[in-house]
Design a protein around this motif. Sequence first.
Motif, PDB file in Angstrom:
ATOM      1  N   THR A  76       0.829  -1.209   0.000  1.00  0.00           N
ATOM      2  CA  THR A  76       0.000   0.000   0.000  1.00  0.00           C
ATOM      3  C   THR A  76       0.860   1.254   0.000  1.00  0.00           C
ATOM      4  O   THR A  76       0.555   2.214  -0.719  1.00  0.00           O
ATOM      5  CB  THR A  76      -0.943  -0.002   1.223  1.00  0.00           C
ATOM      6  N   ARG A  95      -6.794   0.125  -8.872  1.00  0.00           N
ATOM      7  CA  ARG A  95      -7.240   0.669  -7.585  1.00  0.00           C
ATOM      8  C   ARG A  95      -8.151   1.870  -7.813  1.00  0.00           C
ATOM      9  O   ARG A  95      -9.166   2.034  -7.123  1.00  0.00           O
ATOM     10  CB  ARG A  95      -6.044   1.055  -6.712  1.00  0.00           C
ATOM     11  N   GLN A  96      -7.819   2.702  -8.783  1.00  0.00           N
ATOM     12  CA  GLN A  96      -8.660   3.859  -9.083  1.00  0.00           C
ATOM     13  C   GLN A  96     -10.033   3.403  -9.578  1.00  0.00           C
ATOM     14  O   GLN A  96     -11.056   3.990  -9.218  1.00  0.00           O
ATOM     15  CB  GLN A  96      -7.972   4.736 -10.146  1.00  0.00           C
ATOM     16  N   ARG A 104     -12.004   2.302  -6.639  1.00  0.00           N
ATOM     17  CA  ARG A 104     -12.484   3.474  -5.906  1.00  0.00           C
ATOM     18  C   ARG A 104     -13.731   4.047  -6.561  1.00  0.00           C
ATOM     19  O   ARG A 104     -14.684   4.424  -5.880  1.00  0.00           O
ATOM     20  CB  ARG A 104     -11.399   4.556  -5.867  1.00  0.00           C
TER      21      ARG A 104
END
Length: 197
Positions: A14, A65-66, A69
């Motif tokens: 992370t 990851r975006q 999100r």
Amino acid sequence: MQAPAPATAFDTRTRILNLAEDLLLSRGFNAFSYQHIAKELAMKPAAIHYHYPGKEDLGVAIIRRQLMRLRKWRDLPRVTELTPPEQFEAFVDVYRGRAVTQRQVCFFGALAAEFQTLPEAMQQELRTLNVELTEWLASVLAAGRAANTLHYKGHPVSKAAQVLTTLAGALQVARVHDEQQCQRIIEQVRTELREPV
């Protein structure tokens, strides 16, 4: 008093991902290396390669990851229960926050500028992100027009693409000037969607 627990592999992954995303948004994907990350996080480049064997793997992870999100945000009850104009405002607030607090460019815009030099896997992930974002915004615009609360001419997908391009450009302008310029552009988009055509 207990000593802090050692960092887990998840924490390390992370931290790498967070820093890589910050570097991407501030410099561009091609303008940083594993050496930059290693120096900033005080670790050896081999530790980064352990989690992300190549920079392409890291880039794909950042985009995925975006996308996660986006999916999580759009499905939150506090978003889904809003009216279309309120959903639009909540979405615009994300861009406004980038301009005001972080002075960051649009995630999509940052990568789109380097698109031809990105690995194919990253290009595909970026296309997926853009399609999902455009389709979601188009659905909000279509619902708003059906309820007579948002107004525009043309197809909702075309209008969504225009709005997204404008917001991405607004963040670029804010970086050169200040957030007031971004606010003016956002207000113009808002005004055009509020006024009957």
